[in-house]
Design a protein around this motif. Structure first.
Motif, PDB file in Angstrom:
ATOM      1  N   ILE A  18     -24.239 -99.043   3.605  1.00 61.32           N
ATOM      2  CA  ILE A  18     -24.826-100.128   4.649  1.00 61.32           C
ATOM      3  C   ILE A  18     -25.460 -99.397   5.717  1.00 61.32           C
ATOM      4  N   THR A  19     -26.894 -99.484   5.680  1.00 62.00           N
ATOM      5  CA  THR A  19     -27.920 -98.780   6.393  1.00 62.00           C
ATOM      6  C   THR A  19     -28.256 -99.160   7.576  1.00 62.00           C
ATOM      7  N   HIS A  20     -28.117-100.437   8.010  1.00 61.31           N
ATOM      8  CA  HIS A  20     -28.409-100.990   9.292  1.00 61.31           C
ATOM      9  C   HIS A  20     -27.501-100.583  10.419  1.00 61.31           C
ATOM     10  N   LYS A  21     -27.931-100.566  11.575  1.00 61.06           N
ATOM     11  CA  LYS A  21     -27.388 -99.708  12.818  1.00 61.06           C
ATOM     12  C   LYS A  21     -26.583-101.169  13.537  1.00 61.06           C
ATOM     13  N   ARG A  91     -28.232 -89.642   8.758  1.00 67.09           N
ATOM     14  CA  ARG A  91     -27.654 -88.977   7.577  1.00 67.09           C
ATOM     15  C   ARG A  91     -26.442 -89.485   7.350  1.00 67.09           C
ATOM     16  N   GLN A  92     -25.949 -90.305   8.173  1.00 69.16           N
ATOM     17  CA  GLN A  92     -24.444 -91.014   8.082  1.00 69.16           C
ATOM     18  C   GLN A  92     -24.183 -91.678   6.818  1.00 69.16           C
ATOM     19  N   HIS A 106     -21.835 -83.862   0.802  1.00 65.88           N
ATOM     20  CA  HIS A 106     -20.484 -84.620   0.816  1.00 65.88           C
ATOM     21  C   HIS A 106     -20.597 -85.879   1.518  1.00 65.88           C
ATOM     22  N   VAL A 107     -19.631 -86.546   1.368  1.00 66.10           N
ATOM     23  CA  VAL A 107     -19.580 -87.989   1.961  1.00 66.10           C
ATOM     24  C   VAL A 107     -18.104 -88.376   2.492  1.00 66.10           C
ATOM     25  N   ASP A 108     -18.242 -88.897   3.495  1.00 68.38           N
ATOM     26  CA  ASP A 108     -16.978 -89.317   4.355  1.00 68.38           C
ATOM     27  C   ASP A 108     -16.473 -90.550   3.673  1.00 68.38           C
ATOM     28  N   LEU A 109     -15.572 -90.723   2.948  1.00 64.93           N
ATOM     29  CA  LEU A 109     -14.958 -91.969   2.229  1.00 64.93           C
ATOM     30  C   LEU A 109     -14.453 -92.661   3.154  1.00 64.93           C
ATOM     31  N   GLN A 135     -33.626 -89.350  -0.541  1.00 65.17           N
ATOM     32  CA  GLN A 135     -34.078 -89.381   0.961  1.00 65.17           C
ATOM     33  C   GLN A 135     -32.895 -88.812   1.781  1.00 65.17           C
ATOM     34  N   ILE A 136     -31.588 -89.091   1.620  1.00 66.92           N
ATOM     35  CA  ILE A 136     -30.691 -88.350   2.400  1.00 66.92           C
ATOM     36  C   ILE A 136     -30.570 -86.921   1.993  1.00 66.92           C
TER      37      ILE A 136
END
Length: 236
Positions: A18-21, A91-92, A106-109, A135-136
């Motif tokens: 989910i990319t919205h802030k 980047r999050q 790496h990703v924060d699950l 892009q990431i």
């Protein structure tokens, strides 16, 4: 509690981001870490300052998004109220990892941004990476590259004694006085007094543009103060 793992197209083939802030997704933060190569993009929107690192032994460049802890004055119901979002937030929920062969994604699950049903997919049905994940990867690469040169810039600041602490006096939404402290900005008089040899050295080292971008960003303090006075209750 963060749970960082190596991203792969087997275990995470159906992950979406989910990319919205929003505050609910962890964007209610008053600052974003940055580095000199990003100063040019940041300076039109955010003050760029330094703060002491957690161990108190060095300094870290940050873009200020608010004037008190947990306050992001760029969050609004529609998302982010600026044309540029700092890379540290874009980047999050990804971060850079490494093994013996190089850098990894790496990703924060445990991130609230991850979903199986909504948001940007990471992998194509046949296993390839999506444009979003590409892009990431580019963003993480830019951060990694930028951080490599950040120490050289900091050494230049310290060797010319260009950092100084400051206190910014503001008011909260009830008109109560508040002080923003614990940050360091450029010593403008000392910078203006640099001789030709020092300026030439900074230019040769590739630091002069970042210095001027950091200096230009100081005008954004007025914008932050205006945002806090205009819509403080919407951004806490």
């Amino acid at each position: 509690m963060a749970q960082h793992v190596l991203l792969n197209n087997v275990d995470h083939h159906d992950l979406r981001v989910i990319t919205h802030k929003s505050a609910a997704l962890g964007d209610a933060v008053m600052l974003a870490h940055t580095f000199p190569a990003e100063f040019r993009a940041l300076q039109a929107h955010y003050p760029i300052v330094y703060q002491k690192t957690a161990d108190g032994l060095s300094f870290q460049a940050v873009a200020l998004l608010g004037l008190q802890a947990g306050q992001n004055l760029f969050l609004c119901p529609e998302g982010w109220d600026a044309a540029y979002i700092p890379l540290a937030l874009r980047r999050q929920p990804f971060l850079i990892g490494r093994d013996g062969q190089g850098l990894q994604v790496h990703v924060d699950l445990d991130s609230p941004r991850l979903s199986r049903t909504e948001g940007e997919p990471l992998f194509l049905p046949q296993g390839g990476t999506t444009p979003y994940l590409q892009q990431i990867s580019a963003i993480l690469g830019a951060i990694h590259e930028g951080v490599q040169h950040a120490d050289d810039f900091l050494r230049a600041l310290l060797s010319h004694e260009l950092l100084e602490p400051f206190v910014l006096q503001t008011q909260d939404s009830q008109g109560q006085a508040q002080n923003l402290s614990g940050f360091y900005t450029l010593q403008e008089e000392r910078m203006a007094a640099l001789d030709a040899a020092s300026l030439g050295e900074l230019h040769a080292q590739g630091h002069l543009q970042a210095l001027y971008m950091m200096l230009a960003s100081q005008s954004q303090f007025a914008s932050l103060i205006e945002r806090q006075a205009r819509v403080p209750e919407a951004h806490g």
